[in-house]
Design an enzyme around this catalytic site. Structure first.
Site: not given
Ligand code: DGP
Length: 112
Positions: A31-32, A97, A101, A103
C-alpha cells in the site's frame, strides 16, 4: 468503456509499483500509504468494482485471495503475531479505489 482503475494501470505497467506477488488471477502490491509496518493489497486481475458486485462465479476467486493473503502473512512473518484482512466497501466503508482489494495489515498491535 469504463476508465481503468489504478490497479489495472499498475498491472498494465502504466503506473509504477513493485508487484510482490502474481499468479494468473491475483497480484499484490505494498500500500502506498501504509497504516502499519506490513500493509499489502491483494487484488484480483478481474475488475470488480465493489464487494457488492461479487457474483457466484467469483466465489473461488475471493477464496483464492484469502489464500494468497494467508501465504503473504507467513512470508512477511506476521502469521503468528497476527494481522487483519479488510475489504472496504463504498463511501462509508472508506473505499477509495473502485476495484476490489483485500488489505493485509499487521506487524504491530492494531487498534480498532
Ligand atoms: P481503499 O481505501 O480500501 O479503497 O484502499 C485503496 C488503497 O490503495 C489505499 O490504502 C492506498 C492504495 N493506493 C492508491 N493508489 C495507489 C498506488 O498508486 N500505488 C499503491 N501501491 N497503492 C495505492
Amino acid at each position: 468503456m469504463e476508465e481503468k482503475s489504478i490497479f489495472e494501470m499498475i498491472l498494465d505497467k502504466e503506473l509504477e509499483s513493485e508487484i510482490i506477488y502474481e499468479d494468473e488471477d491475483i497480484f499484490s502490491i505494498k500500500d502506498i500509504n501504509p497504516i502499519a509496518p506490513v500493509h499489502l493489497l491483494i487484488i484480483p486481475k478481474k475488475r470488480i468494482n465493489t464487494i457488492n458486485d461479487v457474483s457466484d462465479e467469483d466465489t473461488l476467486l475471493i477464496g483464492k485471495m484469502v489464500q494468497v493473503a494467508k501465504n503473504l502473512a507467513k512470508k512477511y512473518e506476521i502469521d503468528e503475531s497476527g494481522y487483519r484482512l479488510i475489504f472496504n466497501t463504498n463511501d462509508d466503508g472508506g473505499q477509495s479505489v473502485y476495484h476490489i482489494h483485500l488489505h493485509l495489515i499487521g506487524g504491530e498491535k492494531l487498534k480498532w
